[in-house]
Write a protein that holds these residues in place. Sequence first.
Motif, PDB file in Angstrom:
ATOM      1  N   UNK A  54      42.778  50.925  34.186  1.00 23.28           N
ATOM      2  CA  UNK A  54      41.949  51.482  35.253  1.00 23.28           C
ATOM      3  C   UNK A  54      40.704  52.156  34.721  1.00 23.28           C
ATOM      4  N   UNK A  55      40.857  52.919  33.627  1.00 23.66           N
ATOM      5  CA  UNK A  55      39.708  53.579  33.006  1.00 23.66           C
ATOM      6  C   UNK A  55      38.713  52.538  32.489  1.00 23.66           C
ATOM      7  N   UNK A  56      39.220  51.462  31.882  1.00 27.67           N
ATOM      8  CA  UNK A  56      38.338  50.417  31.345  1.00 27.67           C
ATOM      9  C   UNK A  56      37.500  49.795  32.467  1.00 27.67           C
ATOM     10  N   UNK A  57      38.103  49.551  33.627  1.00 22.72           N
ATOM     11  CA  UNK A  57      37.353  48.991  34.751  1.00 22.72           C
ATOM     12  C   UNK A  57      36.243  49.944  35.190  1.00 22.72           C
ATOM     13  N   UNK A  58      36.539  51.227  35.187  1.00 24.48           N
ATOM     14  CA  UNK A  58      35.512  52.216  35.558  1.00 24.48           C
ATOM     15  C   UNK A  58      34.356  52.215  34.560  1.00 24.48           C
ATOM     16  N   UNK A  59      34.704  52.191  33.286  1.00 21.04           N
ATOM     17  CA  UNK A  59      33.684  52.356  32.254  1.00 21.04           C
ATOM     18  C   UNK A  59      32.820  51.116  32.057  1.00 21.04           C
ATOM     19  N   UNK A  60      33.291  49.944  32.483  1.00 21.57           N
ATOM     20  CA  UNK A  60      32.532  48.707  32.272  1.00 21.57           C
ATOM     21  C   UNK A  60      31.817  48.240  33.539  1.00 21.57           C
ATOM     22  N   UNK A  61      31.758  49.098  34.550  1.00 23.62           N
ATOM     23  CA  UNK A  61      31.056  48.744  35.790  1.00 23.62           C
ATOM     24  C   UNK A  61      29.549  48.658  35.553  1.00 23.62           C
ATOM     25  N   UNK A  62      28.892  47.733  36.230  1.00 23.60           N
ATOM     26  CA  UNK A  62      27.429  47.634  36.208  1.00 23.60           C
ATOM     27  C   UNK A  62      26.923  47.643  37.646  1.00 23.60           C
ATOM     28  N   UNK A  63      25.998  48.542  37.939  1.00 28.08           N
ATOM     29  CA  UNK A  63      25.499  48.724  39.300  1.00 28.08           C
ATOM     30  C   UNK A  63      23.990  48.519  39.291  1.00 28.08           C
ATOM     31  N   UNK A  64      23.507  47.476  39.974  1.00 28.31           N
ATOM     32  CA  UNK A  64      22.091  47.099  39.914  1.00 28.31           C
ATOM     33  C   UNK A  64      21.668  46.514  41.261  1.00 28.31           C
TER      34      UNK A  64
END
Length: 351
Positions: A280-290
């Motif tokens: 779950x933490x990995x999914x949070x940390x690898x998010x890209x918002x553009x």
Amino acid sequence: MNLSRSAAAALGAALLFGASTPFAKQLVGNMPPVLLAGLLYLGSGVGLWAFRLVRERTVAVPRLSGREWLWLLGAIASGGIFGPVLLMVGLSHTSASQASLLLNLEAVLTAVLAWVVFHENADRRIVIGMCLIVAGGVLLTLPQNAMFASGGTLGNLAVAAACLCWALDNNLTRKVSATDAVFLAGTKGLIAGVTNTSIALALGYSLPAWSLTVESMVVGLAGYGVSLVLFVLALRGLGSARTGAYFSTAPFMGAAIAIMGYGESTPVAFWIAAVLMAAGVWLHLTERHDHLHTHEPLLHSHRHVHDEHHQHHHDFPWDGTEPHTHEHRHEAITHRHPHYPDIHHQHRHPR
């Protein structure tokens, strides 16, 4: 503050807070929870204000609006008074490693409040990540887990309630995160520390030996003071939900210290929960918002450099030194680039 520095600040906050949990576990048996919570925050407040006085040689208070003072006082009450007491109660009924891992719920609750109540954006990756972290937390509370044999239910509920208090604290602190971080953390520590310590003394408890008092305050300065300063800096660049995701590495750090340093046992459920939470933490940390977004006109004060979001003139003599701090105005601008819900990107998103 750029993304890498914001992430580093959040991870630094996580390391310090995570390390404080097993140390607090060793202290909680020597004094009542409310007194320990008071000493932890008192150490934070005294230490940070001493640093601020040495650094600035002044007790000047940053200029805050009436609404910002309400945000700050709400953060102090929820995260500085109620949260620590609940955590100390929880630690008195469960192990440090189990409590440390359960503290991952703070990130989830922070993100939920940020998304639902404070309208911060949360995409599919954030939601899936939260679900995995929640699954890990639920696994820790299943009846077959050995922690239930020694009153673990009460301990888990108290830790979960502390997480909710800190989640509210995180979102309220974000509202004032552009202000001097040392002032925010130091003021929170002083008010929360004096309040909880006074309550403990009024209930008839006495201060422990000076060695324990000093040890508690030193743990509080590192785990609740310096950690909070770094957390506030991260809030400026990442927003509440994303900072909470980085900060959710704290329980893993605390659990590792508890296991290696104090030899606590680790049931199979603990490791399964750790894998779920790590995913779950990995999914949070690898998010890209553009996406294309518009900045509305904004007037505020914080430490900055003249990047694409800070193209303004100065109405005072300036020698070109950066970064610097002063009140400045942002004009409306529409552009597209990767970003997070920092203090300059608090816009709504279409559902």
